[in-house]
Scaffold this motif. Structure first.
Motif, mmCIF file in Angstrom:
data_model
loop_
_atom_site.group_PDB
_atom_site.id
_atom_site.type_symbol
_atom_site.label_atom_id
_atom_site.label_comp_id
_atom_site.label_asym_id
_atom_site.label_seq_id
_atom_site.Cartn_x
_atom_site.Cartn_y
_atom_site.Cartn_z
ATOM 1 N N SER A 176 61.512 61.968 25.593
ATOM 2 C CA SER A 176 60.881 62.235 26.879
ATOM 3 C C SER A 176 61.272 61.160 27.876
ATOM 4 O O SER A 176 61.231 59.976 27.580
ATOM 5 C CB SER A 176 59.361 62.272 26.720
ATOM 6 N N GLY A 178 59.823 61.194 30.989
ATOM 7 C CA GLY A 178 58.772 61.178 32.002
ATOM 8 C C GLY A 178 57.391 61.003 31.418
ATOM 9 O O GLY A 178 56.392 61.325 32.048
ATOM 10 N N ARG A 214 52.874 65.374 36.869
ATOM 11 C CA ARG A 214 54.263 65.796 37.015
ATOM 12 C C ARG A 214 54.401 67.313 36.945
ATOM 13 O O ARG A 214 53.627 67.983 36.281
ATOM 14 C CB ARG A 214 55.154 65.100 35.987
ATOM 15 N N MET A 245 57.728 68.438 36.525
ATOM 16 C CA MET A 245 58.982 68.574 35.793
ATOM 17 C C MET A 245 58.840 67.823 34.475
ATOM 18 O O MET A 245 58.120 66.834 34.404
ATOM 19 C CB MET A 245 60.148 67.958 36.573
ATOM 20 N N GLU A 246 59.513 68.305 33.457
ATOM 21 C CA GLU A 246 59.575 67.610 32.173
ATOM 22 C C GLU A 246 61.038 67.299 31.894
ATOM 23 O O GLU A 246 61.817 68.195 31.574
ATOM 24 C CB GLU A 246 59.000 68.472 31.044
ATOM 25 N N PRO A 247 61.457 66.027 32.038
ATOM 26 C CA PRO A 247 62.843 65.662 31.745
ATOM 27 C C PRO A 247 62.975 65.141 30.305
ATOM 28 O O PRO A 247 62.135 64.368 29.833
ATOM 29 C CB PRO A 247 63.119 64.540 32.756
ATOM 30 N N GLU A 300 64.768 75.885 34.546
ATOM 31 C CA GLU A 300 65.350 74.854 33.698
ATOM 32 C C GLU A 300 66.770 74.553 34.142
ATOM 33 O O GLU A 300 67.477 75.447 34.606
ATOM 34 C CB GLU A 300 65.387 75.300 32.228
ATOM 35 N N SER A 337 77.027 72.589 32.996
ATOM 36 C CA SER A 337 75.585 72.700 33.185
ATOM 37 C C SER A 337 75.216 74.146 33.438
ATOM 38 O O SER A 337 76.073 74.974 33.756
ATOM 39 C CB SER A 337 75.117 71.825 34.351
ATOM 40 N N TYR A 353 71.687 76.370 35.180
ATOM 41 C CA TYR A 353 70.392 76.332 35.850
ATOM 42 C C TYR A 353 69.889 77.766 35.882
ATOM 43 O O TYR A 353 70.598 78.662 36.345
ATOM 44 C CB TYR A 353 70.588 75.774 37.260
ATOM 45 N N PHE A 360 70.942 66.786 28.585
ATOM 46 C CA PHE A 360 69.877 66.341 29.480
ATOM 47 C C PHE A 360 69.248 67.623 29.997
ATOM 48 O O PHE A 360 69.940 68.488 30.543
ATOM 49 C CB PHE A 360 70.451 65.508 30.633
ATOM 50 N N VAL A 397 65.904 69.443 32.090
ATOM 51 C CA VAL A 397 64.730 69.309 32.946
ATOM 52 C C VAL A 397 64.096 70.683 33.065
ATOM 53 O O VAL A 397 64.754 71.658 33.417
ATOM 54 C CB VAL A 397 65.087 68.782 34.352
ATOM 55 N N TYR A 404 61.142 72.659 34.985
ATOM 56 C CA TYR A 404 60.185 72.654 36.090
ATOM 57 C C TYR A 404 59.188 73.760 35.813
ATOM 58 O O TYR A 404 59.561 74.884 35.489
ATOM 59 C CB TYR A 404 60.876 72.925 37.430
#
Length: 196
Positions: free
Chosen positions: A103, A105, A111, A113-115, A137, A162, A164, A184, A186, A188
């Motif tokens: 984690s 974050g 928050r 977002m979870e990064p 995501e 990447s 999204y 990586f 993230v 949301y």
């Protein structure tokens, strides 16, 4: 430094029992099979992030509660090697699960977002149920190859690639090939997702 091992199945079972929900009720609310929920609780299944978010919403807790996060600061700095931020999910056989998370974050309060840094390990041939939840995501591949299944689309991502997407699309993110992959990620989630 050794990773901190989190028995996420124990936390999920404890939250389910605290809410006085049966496996069948959680299955109905989440869209996950009863076998998947039981597998998560007995540590034979490593749940992907989307599943954890769905279960947190059903149990009406912040995602951080499942990860054991403190979420008590207006910002969060995560130093390299900070073993307290690593969450690993293992099977009952003591083998690493298909997912391990770090984690990025965990102390940030309120928050949306979870990064995470996520390590995906080659999985066995058992089928994986697609995830589907509110939010968005983004995934950036750091190492290895990653297979992405979004609804009827399947693609292989390589380092530097990447994707999204809307999380309401049925999706599966997994390691492709015989070597682990690192991403990586993230996630949301809207305010009603209770990520605090």
């Amino acid at each position: 430094m050794a990773d901190v091992s989190i028995k996420i199945g124990d936390r999920i079972k404890k939250l389910r029992l605290k809410r006085e929900l049966s496996v069948a009720e959680v299955s109905l609310k989440s869209g996950l099979s009863g076998a998947t929920i039981t597998g998560i609780e007995d540590h034979s299944i490593s749940p992907p992030l989307g599943t954890i978010i769905v279960l947190a919403k059903i149990f009406q807790v912040p995602v951080g509660d499942i990860f054991g996060d403190s979420a008590d600061a207006p910002f969060c700095i995560v130093r390299s090697g900070d073993q307290n931020t690593v969450s690993r999910f293992s099977s009952t056989a003591g083998k690493p699960g298909a997912y391990s998370y770090k984690s990025l974050g965990h102390q940030k309060q309120n928050r949306h977002m979870e990064p995470f840094l996520v390590t995906l390990t080659p999985a066995d041939a058992s089928p994986v149920e697609p995830n589907q939840h509110e939010g968005e995501e983004i995934i950036f591949v750091l190492e290895g190859q990653v297979e992405v299944r979004l609804a009827d689309h399947t693609d292989i991502l390589n380092p530097g690639d990447s994707i999204y997407y809307d999380s309401n699309l049925p999706h599966v993110i997994s390691c492709h090939g015989k070597e682990p992959a690192k991403i990586f990620a993230v996630i949301y989630a809207e305010k009603q997702m209770l990520i605090l």
